[in-house]
Write a protein that holds these residues in place. Structure first.
Motif, PDB file in Angstrom:
ATOM      1  N   LEU A 134       0.824  -1.203   0.000  1.00  0.00           N
ATOM      2  CA  LEU A 134       0.000   0.000   0.000  1.00  0.00           C
ATOM      3  C   LEU A 134       0.863   1.261   0.000  1.00  0.00           C
ATOM      4  O   LEU A 134       0.584   2.213  -0.743  1.00  0.00           O
ATOM      5  CB  LEU A 134      -0.927  -0.003   1.216  1.00  0.00           C
ATOM      6  CG  LEU A 134      -1.829   1.222   1.373  1.00  0.00           C
ATOM      7  CD1 LEU A 134      -2.766   1.359   0.183  1.00  0.00           C
ATOM      8  CD2 LEU A 134      -2.634   1.141   2.679  1.00  0.00           C
ATOM      9  N   VAL A 135       1.916   1.258   0.822  1.00  0.00           N
ATOM     10  CA  VAL A 135       2.818   2.419   0.867  1.00  0.00           C
ATOM     11  C   VAL A 135       3.495   2.620  -0.485  1.00  0.00           C
ATOM     12  O   VAL A 135       3.613   3.749  -0.976  1.00  0.00           O
ATOM     13  CB  VAL A 135       3.866   2.230   1.986  1.00  0.00           C
ATOM     14  CG1 VAL A 135       4.971   3.284   1.864  1.00  0.00           C
ATOM     15  CG2 VAL A 135       3.206   2.313   3.351  1.00  0.00           C
ATOM     16  N   GLY A 136       3.929   1.519  -1.102  1.00  0.00           N
ATOM     17  CA  GLY A 136       4.555   1.626  -2.417  1.00  0.00           C
ATOM     18  C   GLY A 136       3.587   2.173  -3.459  1.00  0.00           C
ATOM     19  O   GLY A 136       3.946   3.044  -4.269  1.00  0.00           O
ATOM     20  N   PHE A 137       2.350   1.670  -3.428  1.00  0.00           N
ATOM     21  CA  PHE A 137       1.343   2.134  -4.381  1.00  0.00           C
ATOM     22  C   PHE A 137       1.066   3.629  -4.208  1.00  0.00           C
ATOM     23  O   PHE A 137       1.056   4.391  -5.179  1.00  0.00           O
ATOM     24  CB  PHE A 137       0.053   1.343  -4.198  1.00  0.00           C
ATOM     25  CG  PHE A 137      -1.078   1.796  -5.079  1.00  0.00           C
ATOM     26  CD1 PHE A 137      -1.082   1.510  -6.434  1.00  0.00           C
ATOM     27  CD2 PHE A 137      -2.135   2.531  -4.551  1.00  0.00           C
ATOM     28  CE1 PHE A 137      -2.129   1.938  -7.251  1.00  0.00           C
ATOM     29  CE2 PHE A 137      -3.168   2.962  -5.353  1.00  0.00           C
ATOM     30  CZ  PHE A 137      -3.163   2.656  -6.710  1.00  0.00           C
ATOM     31  N   LEU A 138       0.861   4.059  -2.960  1.00  0.00           N
ATOM     32  CA  LEU A 138       0.581   5.471  -2.702  1.00  0.00           C
ATOM     33  C   LEU A 138       1.798   6.335  -3.035  1.00  0.00           C
ATOM     34  O   LEU A 138       1.649   7.479  -3.484  1.00  0.00           O
ATOM     35  CB  LEU A 138       0.177   5.671  -1.243  1.00  0.00           C
ATOM     36  CG  LEU A 138      -1.162   5.033  -0.844  1.00  0.00           C
ATOM     37  CD1 LEU A 138      -1.408   5.218   0.658  1.00  0.00           C
ATOM     38  CD2 LEU A 138      -2.305   5.638  -1.651  1.00  0.00           C
ATOM     39  N   GLY A 139       3.012   5.795  -2.840  1.00  0.00           N
ATOM     40  CA  GLY A 139       4.209   6.517  -3.254  1.00  0.00           C
ATOM     41  C   GLY A 139       4.230   6.745  -4.756  1.00  0.00           C
ATOM     42  O   GLY A 139       4.587   7.830  -5.224  1.00  0.00           O
ATOM     43  N   GLY A 140       3.829   5.733  -5.520  1.00  0.00           N
ATOM     44  CA  GLY A 140       3.740   5.894  -6.970  1.00  0.00           C
ATOM     45  C   GLY A 140       2.688   6.912  -7.369  1.00  0.00           C
ATOM     46  O   GLY A 140       2.901   7.715  -8.282  1.00  0.00           O
ATOM     47  N   VAL A 141       1.549   6.891  -6.671  1.00  0.00           N
ATOM     48  CA  VAL A 141       0.489   7.873  -6.948  1.00  0.00           C
ATOM     49  C   VAL A 141       1.004   9.291  -6.706  1.00  0.00           C
ATOM     50  O   VAL A 141       0.815  10.190  -7.538  1.00  0.00           O
ATOM     51  CB  VAL A 141      -0.752   7.594  -6.075  1.00  0.00           C
ATOM     52  CG1 VAL A 141      -1.769   8.730  -6.227  1.00  0.00           C
ATOM     53  CG2 VAL A 141      -1.388   6.269  -6.470  1.00  0.00           C
ATOM     54  N   LEU A 142       1.667   9.497  -5.568  1.00  0.00           N
ATOM     55  CA  LEU A 142       2.201  10.829  -5.262  1.00  0.00           C
ATOM     56  C   LEU A 142       3.324  11.211  -6.225  1.00  0.00           C
ATOM     57  O   LEU A 142       3.493  12.390  -6.543  1.00  0.00           O
ATOM     58  CB  LEU A 142       2.718  10.865  -3.828  1.00  0.00           C
ATOM     59  CG  LEU A 142       1.654  10.873  -2.730  1.00  0.00           C
ATOM     60  CD1 LEU A 142       2.304  10.833  -1.358  1.00  0.00           C
ATOM     61  CD2 LEU A 142       0.771  12.111  -2.849  1.00  0.00           C
ATOM     62  N   GLY A 143       4.069  10.220  -6.693  1.00  0.00           N
ATOM     63  CA  GLY A 143       5.104  10.513  -7.682  1.00  0.00           C
ATOM     64  C   GLY A 143       4.511  11.007  -8.987  1.00  0.00           C
ATOM     65  O   GLY A 143       4.982  11.982  -9.567  1.00  0.00           O
ATOM     66  N   GLY A 144       3.449  10.342  -9.452  1.00  0.00           N
ATOM     67  CA  GLY A 144       2.806  10.761 -10.690  1.00  0.00           C
ATOM     68  C   GLY A 144       2.057  12.068 -10.559  1.00  0.00           C
ATOM     69  O   GLY A 144       1.987  12.853 -11.499  1.00  0.00           O
ATOM     70  N   ALA A 145       1.510  12.331  -9.361  1.00  0.00           N
ATOM     71  CA  ALA A 145       0.690  13.524  -9.165  1.00  0.00           C
ATOM     72  C   ALA A 145       1.498  14.752  -8.775  1.00  0.00           C
ATOM     73  O   ALA A 145       1.152  15.871  -9.153  1.00  0.00           O
ATOM     74  CB  ALA A 145      -0.380  13.260  -8.102  1.00  0.00           C
ATOM     75  N   ALA A 146       2.575  14.560  -8.015  1.00  0.00           N
ATOM     76  CA  ALA A 146       3.273  15.732  -7.466  1.00  0.00           C
ATOM     77  C   ALA A 146       4.786  15.550  -7.339  1.00  0.00           C
ATOM     78  O   ALA A 146       5.445  16.334  -6.667  1.00  0.00           O
ATOM     79  CB  ALA A 146       2.696  16.063  -6.087  1.00  0.00           C
ATOM     80  N   SER A 147       5.345  14.512  -7.980  1.00  0.00           N
ATOM     81  CA  SER A 147       6.789  14.238  -7.915  1.00  0.00           C
ATOM     82  C   SER A 147       7.267  14.052  -6.481  1.00  0.00           C
ATOM     83  O   SER A 147       8.371  14.458  -6.122  1.00  0.00           O
ATOM     84  CB  SER A 147       7.581  15.375  -8.582  1.00  0.00           C
ATOM     85  OG  SER A 147       7.232  15.505  -9.931  1.00  0.00           O
ATOM     86  N   LEU A 148       6.438  13.422  -5.644  1.00  0.00           N
ATOM     87  CA  LEU A 148       6.768  13.194  -4.237  1.00  0.00           C
ATOM     88  C   LEU A 148       6.764  11.692  -3.927  1.00  0.00           C
ATOM     89  O   LEU A 148       6.260  11.252  -2.908  1.00  0.00           O
ATOM     90  CB  LEU A 148       5.759  13.921  -3.334  1.00  0.00           C
ATOM     91  CG  LEU A 148       5.764  15.442  -3.406  1.00  0.00           C
ATOM     92  CD1 LEU A 148       4.608  16.021  -2.596  1.00  0.00           C
ATOM     93  CD2 LEU A 148       7.083  16.006  -2.905  1.00  0.00           C
ATOM     94  N   SER A 149       7.369  10.927  -4.803  1.00  0.00           N
ATOM     95  CA  SER A 149       7.321   9.470  -4.674  1.00  0.00           C
ATOM     96  C   SER A 149       7.958   8.960  -3.394  1.00  0.00           C
ATOM     97  O   SER A 149       7.560   7.925  -2.864  1.00  0.00           O
ATOM     98  CB  SER A 149       8.009   8.817  -5.879  1.00  0.00           C
ATOM     99  OG  SER A 149       9.355   9.264  -5.985  1.00  0.00           O
TER     100      SER A 149
END
Length: 247
Positions: A134-149
């Protein structure tokens, strides 16, 4: 191009390279301020992701044995993270990136501030594969949305009493791969002009050299001191990110 631009690029690349070599992430945190002084935002970000990947590869090499010994752990973060990037890009079309960054900055501040002043750090030892995913998935989401992977994986990993090489064996490859995908997306959008490529070529030598200095310091840090460093970096990341959004 003039001497002032070159000086800011070299200084920013050195600052970002050092912290990447030391902590395994944070290139943008320390370099972006230098780059934005003399470059437009898109060009600055396009340079940063390339430098993050290049300097990050040195760190990956340093912890290559820890990666090999913990391939399944890394996969639990990385595979869902890659799946989350497209969703993050999609979310960006309906949510303001500035608001999202401010929320993440507040999380970093609360987390980093709380644990920075605790005498003892938590020791969350039992395996948590579903939470890792879950943490990895949300990290990818934040990376795609705001470059905060790296924000959520960084916070999660500091809760685990892993040796420093094992912690870095998750954070460094995760960020390198996610940012490599980001680089490809920026290239597809035409972000890498001839001028940007020249600036990247100027920045690479100082970034690589400074990363080696950071890696040398990392090798001398005890495991507990490295965990403390990540906690402090969480707090600093939140302060800088929130200040940048407010200003």
């Amino acid at each position: 191009m003039n001497a002032e631009i070159v000086a800011y690029i070299i200084a920013g690349a050195a600052a970002g390279g050092f912290i990447n070599g030391l902590a395994g992430f944070g290139t943008a945190l320390f370099a972006l301020g230098f780059f934005l002084t003399v470059l437009p935002p898109l060009q600055a970000v396009a340079m940063l992701v390339v430098l993050s990947v290049i300097t990050g590869l040195q760190g990956v090499w340093v912890v290559r044995h820890a990666i090999g010994q913990n391939k399944r752990r890394l996969a639990r973060f990385l595979v869902p993270g890659l799946a989350g990037i497209p969703l993050g890009v999609l979310i960006l079309s309906v949510i303001d990136a500035g608001t999202l960054k401010a929320v993440v900055a507040a999380m970093l501040l609360v987390y980093g501030g709380y644990f920075s002043f605790r005498a003892r750090l938590p020791r969350f030892e039992r395996p948590t594969p579903l939470w890792d995913m879950l943490v990895g998935f949300l990290g990818g989401v934040l990376g795609g949305a705001a470059s905060l992977s790296g924000a959520l994986p960084m916070m999660w990993c500091t809760l685990r009493p892993w040796p420093k090489h094992e912690t870095r064996a998750v954070l460094q490859p995760f960020n390198v791969v996610v940012l490599a995908v980001t680089t490809a997306l920026l290239a597809f959008k035409g972000a890498y002009t001839r001028e940007t490529l020249i600036y990247i070529a100027i920045a690479i030598p100082s970034s690589l050299a400074a990363a080696q200095i950071g890696i040398a310091v990392f090798k001398r840090l005890p495991d507990a001191a490295f965990r403390r460093l990540l906690i402090v970096m969480t707090l600093v990341s939140g302060v800088v990110l929130l200040a940048r959004e407010m200003l």
